[in-house]
Design an enzyme around this catalytic site. Structure first.
Site, PDB file in Angstrom:
ATOM      1  N   THR A  15     -21.231 -83.523  25.273  1.00  0.00           N
ATOM      2  CA  THR A  15     -20.712 -83.133  26.574  1.00  0.00           C
ATOM      3  C   THR A  15     -19.206 -82.914  26.560  1.00  0.00           C
ATOM      4  O   THR A  15     -18.691 -82.019  27.240  1.00  0.00           O
ATOM      5  CB  THR A  15     -21.064 -84.207  27.626  1.00  0.00           C
ATOM      6  N   THR A  94     -23.322 -88.406  24.500  1.00  0.00           N
ATOM      7  CA  THR A  94     -23.618 -89.783  24.885  1.00  0.00           C
ATOM      8  C   THR A  94     -25.085 -90.172  24.766  1.00  0.00           C
ATOM      9  O   THR A  94     -25.401 -91.360  24.660  1.00  0.00           O
ATOM     10  CB  THR A  94     -23.159 -90.052  26.330  1.00  0.00           C
TER      11      THR A  94
END
EC number: 3.5.1.1
Length: 330
Positions: A15, A94
């Protein structure tokens, strides 16, 4: 602890560097230019020399595979031994950040430099993103001094690489160290067979949660796929359906056939103690090895590293039961 002077930033995707596409956020290259531009605008930018290497293909960490872990390991070892880098900052998505931190903790045993992983919940450049705070915080740790070994930095917290878990899917404080019991005997010297220079190969692993309704057919079908290591997520202190003799026989047969089978607790705050209940003792007697209070991420990463180096099941069980880098003991 020592300050890092020659840092490699290893960008794997995730991300933190994603850009918007018609299909949604996706990994994007060119992150070094964006990172340098941001740091140049900071009056208190961390002072250290660094270069960035993009590990191709860049991926959303939801697509993480063992081959990606091995590519990261190879890039890190090459950066240290060939290029003279004395610290590694790995940028990662993540979803599987804790799994990668755990796997690298065991793939890089004995590496004489710090390896720090970070990422973000929102892309760099997005409104109110945590990306630059996490990245700059990690850089400052490297610049001021950090211990060797694999660690994870997120939302102002420095976490042990083999103890961290992702607990939240949206909040910025997504990662934490679970209060799980530490019970292993620490190994004083890493053996040559587990040293970071040791080649490692992909391993056929499986995680199976125990649940009401688990049938022996499920287990035997799984084992028939050629599984080399099975992580059994047991109830509480390491219990399961101990009155199902066919299921116990399947576990015993698999262990006798050379499959490494380890047990962890499903509880967020738990550890395996087989002798507490007869239901646990019967599972242990089939050949299971206890993961103690290790997390799923740590147990899976450790199993991968042990079997990936070519150890037989007896040797793998021996090292699995000991503490190699702080995953089982303080």
């Amino acid at each position: 602890m020592r300050a890092v002077k020659n840092l490699l930033v290893l960008y794997t995707g995730g991300t933190i560097g994603m850009l918007q596409t018609p299909q949604g956020l996706a990994p994007a290259g060119g992150f070094e230019a964006r990172m340098r531009e941001h740091l140049q605008q900071l009056a208190d930018a961390p002072l250290l020399t660094w270069r960035l290497h993009e590990l191709t293909p860049l991926i959303d960490s939801a697509n993480m595979q063992q081959g990606n872990w091995l590519a990261m390991r190879e890039a890190i070892v090459e950066a240290v031994e060939r290029d003279g880098h004395d610290g590694i900052l790995l940028l990662h998505g993540t979803d599987t950040l804790a799994y990668t931190a755990a796997a690298l903790s065991f793939l890089l045993l004995g590496l004489p430099v710090p390896v720090l992983l970070t990422g973000s919940m929102l892309p760099a450049g997005a409104p109110d993103s945590d990306a630059w705070d996490n990245l700059c915080g990690a850089l400052r740790l490297m610049a001021t001094g950090i211990d060797n070994g694999v660690q994870l930095y997120f939302h102002g917290q420095l976490l042990h690489g083999a103890r961290a878990s992702k607990l939240r899917s949206e909040a910025f404080d997504a990662f934490a160290t679970l209060p799980r019991e530490r019970d292993g005997q620490r190994v004083e010297t890493i053996p040559a067979c587990l040293d970071y220079r040791q080649p490692c190969q992909p391993v056929n692993l499986m995680v199976l949660p125990v649940f009401p309704g688990l049938q022996v057919g499920h287990l035997r079908g799984l084992l028939a796929s050629g599984v080399q290591g099975l992580l059994l997520e047991c109830y509480g202190s390491g219990t399961g359906p101990s009155d199902d003799q066919d299921l116990l026989d399947a576990l015993h047969d698999a262990r006798q056939g050379g499959v490494l089978i380890a047990a962890i607790s499903q509880c967020p705050e738990g550890a395996v103690h087989f002798d507490t209940y007869a239901a646990g003792s019967r599972l242990r007697d089939t050949g299971l090895v206890s993961a103690g209070g290790m997390t799923r991420e740590a147990a899976l990463g450790k199993m991968f590293a042990l079997l990936g180096t070519g150890l037989d099941v007896q040797a793998a069980e021996h090292w699995f039961a000991l503490d190699l880098c702080g995953e089982r003991a303080q």
